[in-house]
Design an enzyme around this catalytic site. Structure first.
Site, PDB file in Angstrom:
ATOM      1  N   PRO A  95       0.776  -1.292   0.066  1.00  0.00           N
ATOM      2  CA  PRO A  95       0.074   0.070   0.226  1.00  0.00           C
ATOM      3  C   PRO A  95       0.879   1.366   0.036  1.00  0.00           C
ATOM      4  O   PRO A  95       2.053   1.250   0.607  1.00  0.00           O
ATOM      5  CB  PRO A  95      -0.791  -0.098   1.251  1.00  0.00           C
ATOM      6  CG  PRO A  95      -1.117  -1.689   1.690  1.00  0.00           C
ATOM      7  CD  PRO A  95       0.437  -2.083   1.000  1.00  0.00           C
ATOM      8  N   CYS A  96       0.468   2.190  -0.815  1.00  0.00           N
ATOM      9  CA  CYS A  96       1.292   3.648  -1.012  1.00  0.00           C
ATOM     10  C   CYS A  96       0.885   4.652  -0.062  1.00  0.00           C
ATOM     11  O   CYS A  96       1.792   5.717   0.201  1.00  0.00           O
ATOM     12  CB  CYS A  96       0.976   3.839  -2.469  1.00  0.00           C
ATOM     13  SG  CYS A  96      -0.719   4.506  -2.864  1.00  0.00           S
ATOM     14  N   ARG A  97      -0.286   4.433   0.737  1.00  0.00           N
ATOM     15  CA  ARG A  97      -0.586   5.381   1.595  1.00  0.00           C
ATOM     16  C   ARG A  97       0.328   5.960   2.803  1.00  0.00           C
ATOM     17  O   ARG A  97       0.386   7.186   2.867  1.00  0.00           O
ATOM     18  CB  ARG A  97      -1.829   4.936   2.574  1.00  0.00           C
ATOM     19  CG  ARG A  97      -3.231   4.575   1.693  1.00  0.00           C
ATOM     20  CD  ARG A  97      -4.351   4.012   2.949  1.00  0.00           C
ATOM     21  NE  ARG A  97      -4.100   3.066   3.309  1.00  0.00           N
ATOM     22  CZ  ARG A  97      -4.519   1.772   2.604  1.00  0.00           C
ATOM     23  NH1 ARG A  97      -5.079   1.770   1.568  1.00  0.00           N
ATOM     24  NH2 ARG A  97      -4.328   0.373   3.157  1.00  0.00           N
ATOM     25  N   TRP A  99       3.189   7.145   1.891  1.00  0.00           N
ATOM     26  CA  TRP A  99       3.826   7.959   1.087  1.00  0.00           C
ATOM     27  C   TRP A  99       2.947   8.763   0.002  1.00  0.00           C
ATOM     28  O   TRP A  99       3.524  10.058  -0.391  1.00  0.00           O
ATOM     29  CB  TRP A  99       5.054   7.283   0.019  1.00  0.00           C
ATOM     30  CG  TRP A  99       5.803   6.303   0.900  1.00  0.00           C
ATOM     31  CD1 TRP A  99       7.032   6.762   1.563  1.00  0.00           C
ATOM     32  CD2 TRP A  99       5.723   4.944   1.124  1.00  0.00           C
ATOM     33  NE1 TRP A  99       7.585   5.876   1.880  1.00  0.00           N
ATOM     34  CE2 TRP A  99       6.665   4.457   1.771  1.00  0.00           C
ATOM     35  CE3 TRP A  99       4.571   4.147   0.652  1.00  0.00           C
ATOM     36  CZ2 TRP A  99       6.941   3.240   2.041  1.00  0.00           C
ATOM     37  CZ3 TRP A  99       4.694   2.895   1.033  1.00  0.00           C
ATOM     38  CH2 TRP A  99       6.015   2.488   1.804  1.00  0.00           C
ATOM     39  N   SER A 100       1.720   8.634   0.154  1.00  0.00           N
ATOM     40  CA  SER A 100       0.776   9.541  -0.725  1.00  0.00           C
ATOM     41  C   SER A 100       0.394  10.531   0.006  1.00  0.00           C
ATOM     42  O   SER A 100       0.077  10.816   1.287  1.00  0.00           O
ATOM     43  CB  SER A 100      -0.500   8.660  -0.871  1.00  0.00           C
ATOM     44  OG  SER A 100      -1.510   9.268  -1.678  1.00  0.00           O
TER      45      SER A 100
END
Length: 194
Positions: A95-97, A99-100
């Site tokens: 999951p990219c959350r 760094w998003s």
């Protein structure tokens, strides 16, 4: 891929983590896709003749895999379980959350975000399974943390990274993504060729 048997093992943090052993059958090269979601990466491998097993916490993933004839998909919370399945290629996009700039909890970026340990969990799978090749995809902002986590594998894997602009590959978006590839050194192959 047949159904699994489960045994418990201690994780490096001394918390119990379940190890889900998955037995495979059939011939052909095998891909384990962690954080498979709707199966985009898995579908590409399937279309090239690979046997694919996707893993995700999303309850819809198994139905999507079945409807699109991608392969088997397992419903697994990778925060609590490791999947132990022999494979030639291990792929995934944690999951990219963390760094998003979107969908963030105030003050919880990078290692302060609850999803951050899933990056390490991806590389724990690589270390345990030891596939011939691994491919990780994520947002560009994750580059530093991803390369730092991958560094522990440099003795065994030749590792390269590249930023890809999807529009240069025919997609109707200018979205840029980080791809990290690792090839076992004993194979003598260049990860740039992937």
């Amino acid at each position: 891929v047949s159904r699994d048997r489960i045994r418990t093992a201690a994780a490096s943090e001394a918390a119990a983590v379940r190890i889900r052993s998955v037995e495979t059958s059939g011939s052909g090269m095998k891909v384990l896709d962690l954080f498979a979601g709707c199966g985009g990466m898995s579908l590409g491998f399937r279309q090239q003749g690979f046997q694919v097993c996707g893993v995700d916490i999303n309850e819809f993933t198994p139905a999507i895999f079945e409807q699109n004839d991608i392969g088997e998909a397992l419903l697994v919370d990778l925060m609590r379980e490791l999947v132990d399945m022999p494979c030639d290629v291990l792929t995934g996009g944690p999951p990219c959350r963390p760094w998003s700039p979107y969908n963030q909890q105030k003050g919880k970026r990078r290692d302060r975000h609850p999803d951050f340990p899933l990056l390490r969990r991806y590389f724990e799978h690589v270390s345990r399974i030891r596939p011939a090749v691994f491919i990780l995809e994520n947002v560009v902002a994750a580059t530093r943390d991803v390369l730092q986590a991958a560094a522990a594998l440099r003795e065994e894997y030749a590792i390269e990274h590249r930023i890809v602009d999807y529009s240069q590959w025919g997609a109707a978006t200018r979205r840029r993504r980080l791809f990290v590839t690792g090839v076992r050194r004993e194979l003598g192959k260049d990860p740039h060729m992937l």
